[in-house]
Design an enzyme around this catalytic site. Structure first.
Site, PDB file in Angstrom:
ATOM      1  N   THR A  18       0.831  -1.201   0.000  1.00 44.58           N
ATOM      2  CA  THR A  18       0.000   0.000   0.000  1.00 44.58           C
ATOM      3  C   THR A  18       0.867   1.254   0.000  1.00 44.58           C
ATOM      4  OG1 THR A  18      -1.593  -1.223   1.367  1.00 44.58           O
ATOM      5  CG2 THR A  18      -1.915   1.143   1.187  1.00 44.58           C
ATOM      6  N   ARG A  22       7.812  -2.567   2.844  1.00 46.07           N
ATOM      7  CA  ARG A  22       7.926  -2.647   4.311  1.00 46.07           C
ATOM      8  C   ARG A  22       8.235  -4.073   4.714  1.00 46.07           C
ATOM      9  NH1 ARG A  22       2.995   1.167   6.448  1.00 46.07           N
ATOM     10  NH2 ARG A  22       3.716   2.971   5.258  1.00 46.07           N
ATOM     11  N   SER A 113       6.268   3.908   8.583  1.00 44.94           N
ATOM     12  CA  SER A 113       5.115   4.655   9.066  1.00 44.94           C
ATOM     13  C   SER A 113       4.748   4.335  10.511  1.00 44.94           C
ATOM     14  CB  SER A 113       3.936   4.415   8.125  1.00 44.94           C
ATOM     15  OG  SER A 113       2.872   5.232   8.485  1.00 44.94           O
ATOM     16  N   HIS A 114       3.530   3.826  10.705  1.00 46.28           N
ATOM     17  CA  HIS A 114       3.015   3.571  12.046  1.00 46.28           C
ATOM     18  C   HIS A 114       3.478   2.221  12.594  1.00 46.28           C
ATOM     19  CE1 HIS A 114       0.568   1.774   9.008  1.00 46.28           C
ATOM     20  NE2 HIS A 114       0.091   0.928   9.900  1.00 46.28           N
ATOM     21  N   LYS A 126      10.234   4.112   0.500  1.00 42.12           N
ATOM     22  CA  LYS A 126       9.189   4.505  -0.440  1.00 42.12           C
ATOM     23  C   LYS A 126       9.782   5.509  -1.415  1.00 42.12           C
ATOM     24  CE  LYS A 126       5.848   7.085   1.118  1.00 42.12           C
ATOM     25  NZ  LYS A 126       4.593   7.764   1.439  1.00 42.12           N
ATOM     26  N   ASP A 278       1.905  10.046  13.661  1.00 46.63           N
ATOM     27  CA  ASP A 278       2.517   8.711  13.688  1.00 46.63           C
ATOM     28  C   ASP A 278       4.016   8.749  13.442  1.00 46.63           C
ATOM     29  OD1 ASP A 278       2.331   9.481  11.045  1.00 46.63           O
ATOM     30  OD2 ASP A 278       2.183   7.424  10.333  1.00 46.63           O
ATOM     31  N   ASP A 280       6.036   8.608  10.873  1.00 46.87           N
ATOM     32  CA  ASP A 280       6.621   9.481   9.852  1.00 46.87           C
ATOM     33  C   ASP A 280       5.841  10.782   9.652  1.00 46.87           C
ATOM     34  OD1 ASP A 280       4.506   7.986   8.795  1.00 46.87           O
ATOM     35  OD2 ASP A 280       5.262   8.164   6.756  1.00 46.87           O
ATOM     36  N   ASP A 282       2.610  11.538   8.945  1.00 47.52           N
ATOM     37  CA  ASP A 282       1.548  11.808   7.976  1.00 47.52           C
ATOM     38  C   ASP A 282       0.141  11.515   8.510  1.00 47.52           C
ATOM     39  OD1 ASP A 282       1.844   9.072   7.882  1.00 47.52           O
ATOM     40  OD2 ASP A 282       2.262   8.958   5.725  1.00 47.52           O
ATOM     41  N   ARG A 283       0.040  10.761   9.607  1.00 42.76           N
ATOM     42  CA  ARG A 283      -1.304  10.480  10.148  1.00 42.76           C
ATOM     43  C   ARG A 283      -1.653  11.459  11.260  1.00 42.76           C
ATOM     44  NH1 ARG A 283      -2.457   4.090  10.352  1.00 42.76           N
ATOM     45  NH2 ARG A 283      -1.623   3.588   8.316  1.00 42.76           N
ATOM     46  N   GLU A 364      -8.532   9.482   4.551  1.00 42.54           N
ATOM     47  CA  GLU A 364      -8.733   8.045   4.687  1.00 42.54           C
ATOM     48  C   GLU A 364      -9.107   7.712   6.119  1.00 42.54           C
ATOM     49  OE1 GLU A 364      -6.039   5.526   1.898  1.00 42.54           O
ATOM     50  OE2 GLU A 364      -4.790   6.747   3.179  1.00 42.54           O
ATOM     51  N   GLU A 365      -9.772   6.569   6.243  1.00 41.44           N
ATOM     52  CA  GLU A 365     -10.170   6.125   7.578  1.00 41.44           C
ATOM     53  C   GLU A 365      -8.968   5.812   8.462  1.00 41.44           C
ATOM     54  OE1 GLU A 365      -9.311   2.830   8.359  1.00 41.44           O
ATOM     55  OE2 GLU A 365      -8.497   2.638   6.335  1.00 41.44           O
ATOM     56  N   SER A 366      -7.814   5.529   7.839  1.00 42.68           N
ATOM     57  CA  SER A 366      -6.628   5.125   8.599  1.00 42.68           C
ATOM     58  C   SER A 366      -5.909   6.346   9.175  1.00 42.68           C
ATOM     59  CB  SER A 366      -5.703   4.297   7.717  1.00 42.68           C
ATOM     60  OG  SER A 366      -5.375   5.020   6.546  1.00 42.68           O
ATOM     61  N   LYS A 377      -0.439  12.575   2.843  1.00 36.55           N
ATOM     62  CA  LYS A 377      -1.257  13.021   3.962  1.00 36.55           C
ATOM     63  C   LYS A 377      -0.340  13.731   4.954  1.00 36.55           C
ATOM     64  CE  LYS A 377      -1.362   8.361   5.967  1.00 36.55           C
ATOM     65  NZ  LYS A 377      -1.103   7.386   4.884  1.00 36.55           N
ATOM     66  N   ARG A 497      -8.856  -6.553   7.680  1.00 32.74           N
ATOM     67  CA  ARG A 497      -9.575  -5.361   8.132  1.00 32.74           C
ATOM     68  C   ARG A 497     -11.043  -5.500   7.736  1.00 32.74           C
ATOM     69  NH1 ARG A 497      -5.240  -2.576   9.583  1.00 32.74           N
ATOM     70  NH2 ARG A 497      -3.640  -1.835   8.153  1.00 32.74           N
TER      71      ARG A 497
HETATM   72  C1  G16 Z   1      -0.581   3.686   4.340  1.00 36.60           C
HETATM   73  C2  G16 Z   1      -1.189   4.288   3.131  1.00 36.60           C
HETATM   74  C3  G16 Z   1      -2.623   4.638   3.392  1.00 36.60           C
HETATM   75  C4  G16 Z   1      -3.392   3.436   3.888  1.00 36.60           C
HETATM   76  C5  G16 Z   1      -2.704   2.852   5.089  1.00 36.60           C
HETATM   77  C6  G16 Z   1      -3.299   1.542   5.524  1.00 36.60           C
HETATM   78  O1  G16 Z   1      -0.491   4.643   5.347  1.00 36.60           O
HETATM   79  O2  G16 Z   1      -0.490   5.450   2.728  1.00 36.60           O
HETATM   80  O3  G16 Z   1      -3.145   5.107   2.194  1.00 36.60           O
HETATM   81  O4  G16 Z   1      -4.692   3.790   4.219  1.00 36.60           O
HETATM   82  O5  G16 Z   1      -1.357   2.596   4.800  1.00 36.60           O
HETATM   83  O6  G16 Z   1      -3.117   0.616   4.516  1.00 36.60           O
HETATM   84  P1  G16 Z   1      -3.523  -0.890   4.717  1.00 36.60           P
HETATM   85  O7  G16 Z   1      -4.963  -0.882   5.106  1.00 36.60           O
HETATM   86  O8  G16 Z   1      -3.250  -1.526   3.384  1.00 36.60           O
HETATM   87  O9  G16 Z   1      -2.662  -1.434   5.835  1.00 36.60           O
HETATM   88  P2  G16 Z   1       0.866   4.838   6.118  1.00 36.60           P
HETATM   89  O10 G16 Z   1       0.589   5.913   7.112  1.00 36.60           O
HETATM   90  O11 G16 Z   1       1.155   3.495   6.739  1.00 36.60           O
HETATM   91  O12 G16 Z   1       1.872   5.190   5.073  1.00 36.60           O
END
Ligand code: G16
Length: 542
Positions: A18, A22, A113-114, A126, A278, A280, A282-283, A364-366, A377, A497
């Site tokens: 995504t 990672r 990220s998180h 990335k 988070d 990095d 972005d959240r 996004e919901e995340s 983001k 999920r």
């Molecule tokens: C990444 C993506 C987001 C996505 C999230 C969760 O966020 O940039 O667009 O919503 O992962 O993805 P998944 O549901 O596939 O785990 P981040 O903050 O991890 O870069």
């Protein structure tokens, strides 16, 4: 200094998910693993030779080692100039901003990220393109194809660069500029938001906030912006120093992992506003006194109130959300008379829409919210947007949200995650669901009747590219919705999920899990969760 060509052979599984590649740190630490991926990017992107690149990461374990490796590979590849964050630090939105501001040909972000960090945690890389956006699927697929045939990579044999010292160093024929990670970003934020009105609020004595940087990258950004520029008192930021292992914690700003912040906002003397970002940067997580703002609501509220904020006063071209994200923003867009777009999960899908001038805000919901100010983001941007609204509207977080529900109705929304599932079992469960798609429309579950079911696919309206397999969605006649997906960011087996959503126009004081309980039951029954996975209760509920 000489360039050495090193023989290598492909590693399986270097397909970006995504959001980039990672994996566990131990996987990245294997000889040639990182180099193979980076060389594959350089080989498939011919425009990078002779160009400017941006490089930085969230400071997690392996960040500095990886940065030195990338710098030596850039020098061997004839990159003209590299802007690298001091001590290897740059938040994801700051990388996106620097790419755009300095017209770089792209950038590399070192982050998972998180996901947890440390020597037994996760690492990630990335590649972002010249518009500052995560590389689109056609680019990541080309990179992946190259990783599967790679035979050698090139690296300059050279001493390490001092990443602690701001300024320029020549590496072979490449100029490496170590930049302050915060200053350009902070100046940019000041151009989007009304810092005077926010400063007045923060200094008024009637308003307190707490920002949780989760021992991750936003600590220095939050200190420079919230404390130094906006005058929030010392102590406003907790866990403000980036640590290689994030203090052994999970840098994911949700109600589970931001537990200390959540507890502070529930206390009798709670601050008025709480926020977190988070690993990095972005959240974002947004809290009021004993009050949680769900990310889908947050996007809808920022959209409905954007005219209150200087950077968005001219109006919004449109909005976008990922498919599993609550549809709250759609109703706002309809009332505002602007288009809304539903994209697959992953920020990379928003970039084309923004470049084409079709959308201004997206989310996004995340726990991701952003705008066309960058192509990622942006956690602190969302915090500043909320602060700007709080200052202008002179209402509490809860009042703003309740007013919004009154006007637009409320989407009760939750996501249930099942983590560490054995990959084959998760895939078998998904396959069975896919097979069931044609059989579901017309079936009833209690009082709910399935109206439509599909596996989400997206035809990009800008470049015509098709993305499939976005998640199985089950739409009911009463407007309720269930979505099933496998995460593309986990590194430990599979993460399932399940996203649940129910629109209501009355009864907004009711508890979310309680309100959604019947739908949650249907989601488990319909997917035969227990018989496939041997479990019912999720690990994380957001
Ligand atoms: C990444 C993506 C987001 C996505 C999230 C969760 O966020 O940039 O667009 O919503 O992962 O993805 P998944 O549901 O596939 O785990 P981040 O903050 O991890 O870069």
């Amino acid at each position: 200094m000489t360039v050495q060509t090193i023989s290598t052979s492909p590693f399986a599984g270097q397909r970006p998910g995504t959001s980039g590649l990672r994996k566990k740190v131990s996987i990245f630490e294997q000889p040639h693993y990182l180099e193979n991926f980076v060389q594959s990017v350089l080989d498939t992107q011919p425009n990078l030779a002779g160009s400017v690149l941006v490089l930085g990461g969230d400071g997690r374990y392996y960040n500095s080692t990886a940065i030195q490796t990338l710098l030596r590979m850039f020098a061997a590849h004839g990159i003209r100039r590299v802007l690298v964050g001091q001590n290897g630090i740059l938040s994801t939105p700051a990388v996106s901003h620097l790419i755009r501001k300095y017209r770089a040909a792209g950038g590399f972000i070192l982050s998972a990220s998180h996901n947890p960090g440390g020597s037994d945690g996760d690492f990630g890389i990335k590649f972002n393109t010249a518009n500052g956006s995560p590389a689109p699927e056609k680019v990541t697929e080309a990179i992946y194809a190259q990783t599967q045939i790679i035979q050698s990579y090139r690296v300059l044999i050279a001493p390490e660069i001092d990443l602690g010292r701001l300024g320029e160093t020549v590496l072979g024929e490449t100029m490496v500029t170590v930049v302050d990670p915060v200053s350009d970003y902070a100046i940019y934020m000041e151009s989007l938001f009304d810092f005077d009105v926010i400063r007045k609020l923060l200094r008024s004595g009637n308003f307190r906030m707490c920002f949780d940087a989760m021992n991750a990258v936003t600590g220095p950004y939050a200190r420079a912006i919230l404390e130094d520029r906006l005058g929030a008192p010392a102590g406003t930021i907790i866990r403000g120093i980036p640590l290689p292992d994030f203090g052994g914690e999970h840098p994911d700003p949700n109600l589970v992992h931001a537990a200390e912040l959540v507890a502070r906002l529930k206390a009798d003397d709670a601050p008025d506003f709480g926020a977190a970002s988070d690993g990095d940067g972005d959240r974002n997580l947004i809290l009021g006194k004993n009050f949680f703002v769900s990310p889908g609501d947050s996007l809808a509220i920022l959209t409905a109130n954007a005219h209150e904020v200087p950077g968005y006063r001219k109006g919004l071209a449109g909005v976008a959300r990922s498919m599993p994200t609550s549809r709250a923003v759609d109703r706002v867009a309809t009332i505002l008379g602007i288009p809304y777009y539903e994209t697959p999960t992953g920020w990379k899908f928003f970039g084309n829409l923004m470049d084409a001038g079709r959308v201004t805000l997206c989310g996004e919901e995340s726990f991701g919210t952003g705008s066309d100010h960058v192509r990622e983001k942006d956690g602190l941007w969302a915090v500043l947007f909320w602060l700007n609204l709080l200052a202008v509207k002179k209402q509490s977080v809860e009042e703003i949200v309740r007013d919004h529900w009154e006007k637009f109705g409320r989407d009760f929304y939750t996501r249930h995650d099942y983590e560490g599932i054995e990959s084959n079992a998760a895939q078998a469960w998904m396959n069975a669901l896919q097979e069931a798609i044609p059989t579901l429309p017309g079936r009833s579950f209690g009082s709910r009747h399935v109206m439509h079911c599909d596996d989400f696919s997206y035809l990009d309206p800008v470049d015509g590219s098709l993305s499939t397999g976005g998640g199985i969605r089950v739409l009911f006649e009463n407007g309720d919705r269930i979505v099933y997906r496998l995460s593309g960011t986990g590194t430990n087996g599979a993460t399932i999920r399940i996203y649940l959503e129910s629109r209501r126009f009355k009864g907004y004081s009711v508890d979310v899990q309680e309100t959604l309980a019947p739908l949650i039951g249907i989601a488990r029954e319909l997917s035969n969760l227990e018989s496939y996975l041997g479990r019912v209760e999720p690990d994380v509920v957001t």
